[in-house]
Scaffold this motif. Structure first.
Motif, short mmCIF file in Angstrom:
data_model
loop_
_atom_site.label_atom_id
_atom_site.label_comp_id
_atom_site.label_asym_id
_atom_site.label_seq_id
_atom_site.Cartn_x
_atom_site.Cartn_y
_atom_site.Cartn_z
N ASN A 144 -5.57 -23.00 11.75
CA ASN A 144 -3.95 -24.06 12.08
C ASN A 144 -3.37 -24.38 12.64
OD1 ASN A 144 -1.02 -22.12 12.76
ND2 ASN A 144 -1.35 -21.36 10.40
N GLN A 145 -3.14 -23.93 14.08
CA GLN A 145 -2.62 -25.46 15.00
C GLN A 145 -3.76 -26.75 14.36
OE1 GLN A 145 -0.17 -23.38 16.36
NE2 GLN A 145 -0.91 -25.06 17.86
N ALA A 146 -4.76 -26.89 13.96
CA ALA A 146 -5.06 -28.01 12.97
C ALA A 146 -4.78 -28.91 12.11
CB ALA A 146 -6.26 -28.08 12.76
N ARG A 147 -4.18 -27.49 11.35
CA ARG A 147 -2.82 -28.25 9.88
C ARG A 147 -1.65 -27.93 10.45
NH1 ARG A 147 -5.63 -24.23 8.16
NH2 ARG A 147 -4.03 -22.31 8.28
N VAL A 148 -1.19 -27.60 11.56
CA VAL A 148 -0.21 -27.84 12.13
C VAL A 148 0.30 -29.20 12.66
CG1 VAL A 148 1.38 -27.30 13.60
CG2 VAL A 148 1.03 -25.36 12.16
N ARG A 149 -0.38 -29.83 13.75
CA ARG A 149 -0.78 -31.01 14.78
C ARG A 149 -0.15 -32.30 13.01
NH1 ARG A 149 -4.46 -28.75 17.29
NH2 ARG A 149 -3.25 -28.24 19.39
N VAL A 162 9.02 -35.40 3.03
CA VAL A 162 9.43 -34.87 4.37
C VAL A 162 10.32 -33.07 4.29
CG1 VAL A 162 10.97 -34.72 6.18
CG2 VAL A 162 10.10 -36.63 5.58
N GLU A 163 10.71 -32.79 2.65
CA GLU A 163 10.91 -31.49 2.45
C GLU A 163 9.64 -30.57 2.41
OE1 GLU A 163 14.26 -31.50 0.10
OE2 GLU A 163 14.99 -32.92 0.84
N ALA A 164 8.37 -30.98 1.78
CA ALA A 164 7.83 -30.01 1.28
C ALA A 164 6.76 -30.24 2.40
CB ALA A 164 7.21 -30.94 0.34
N GLU A 165 7.03 -30.72 3.39
CA GLU A 165 6.02 -30.77 4.43
C GLU A 165 6.65 -29.79 5.52
OE1 GLU A 165 2.91 -32.44 4.98
OE2 GLU A 165 3.01 -33.85 3.77
N MET A 166 8.30 -30.04 6.01
CA MET A 166 8.35 -29.31 6.58
C MET A 166 8.51 -27.68 6.12
SD MET A 166 9.43 -30.41 9.14
CE MET A 166 10.44 -29.99 9.66
N ALA A 167 8.46 -27.10 3.97
CA ALA A 167 7.99 -26.32 3.95
C ALA A 167 6.54 -25.30 4.44
CB ALA A 167 7.96 -25.99 2.64
N SER A 168 6.13 -26.65 4.54
CA SER A 168 4.24 -26.45 5.40
C SER A 168 4.09 -25.74 5.90
CB SER A 168 3.43 -27.50 4.38
OG SER A 168 3.95 -28.05 3.15
N LEU A 169 5.45 -26.18 7.15
CA LEU A 169 5.17 -26.41 8.21
C LEU A 169 6.19 -24.87 8.27
CD1 LEU A 169 4.89 -27.03 11.28
CD2 LEU A 169 7.23 -27.77 11.50
N ALA A 170 7.02 -24.68 8.03
CA ALA A 170 7.40 -22.67 7.95
C ALA A 170 6.06 -22.33 7.60
CB ALA A 170 8.62 -22.94 6.67
N ASP A 171 5.40 -22.35 6.81
CA ASP A 171 4.47 -21.41 5.90
C ASP A 171 3.23 -20.63 7.58
OD1 ASP A 171 3.31 -19.87 3.84
OD2 ASP A 171 1.80 -21.67 4.13
N GLU A 172 2.53 -21.79 7.42
CA GLU A 172 1.91 -22.27 8.72
C GLU A 172 2.38 -21.09 10.03
OE1 GLU A 172 -1.11 -23.39 8.49
OE2 GLU A 172 -0.83 -23.97 6.28
N GLN A 173 3.52 -21.46 10.06
CA GLN A 173 4.56 -20.89 11.55
C GLN A 173 4.19 -19.33 10.72
OE1 GLN A 173 8.35 -21.47 12.54
NE2 GLN A 173 8.31 -19.69 13.89
#
Length: 100
Positions: free
Chosen positions: A22-27, A65-76
């Protein structure tokens, strides 16, 4: 000493591995967003018609960027859920040891 005791009795190892992944995907997400957001004048998105491009990350088109931020929220959310499961696994192991 009982080597591998935690591995045999709990899912802690697989949960810890999931947290690392998960941390690798977030990075990766953070890197793409940062590089897409950075232009010569500092942090600023380019015009919507051009779309930010990120060289060298395997993505050939503009970064959404919006899709990436949504992915970041999902990873969180995934990270928090996995961390709770890991916490419960350690608590059950601690309880089992204490009850003996």
């Amino acid at each position: 000493m009982l080597f591998g005791f935690v591995d045999r009795t709990t899912t802690a190892t697989s949960l810890k591995q999931a947290l690392d992944e998960n941390q690798a995907r977030v990075r990766g997400i953070q890197s793409r967003v940062a590089r897409a957001s950075l232009n010569g004048d500092g942090f600023a998105l380019t015009s919507a018609s051009q779309g930010p491009r990120v060289p060298g990350d395997g993505v050939t088109g503009p970064v959404d960027v919006e899709a990436e931020m949504a992915s970041l929220a999902d990873e969180q959310l995934r990270f928090e859920a996995t961390a709770k499961l890991l916490e419960k696994a350690y608590a059950s192991l601690k309880s089992a040891i204490r009850d003996r």
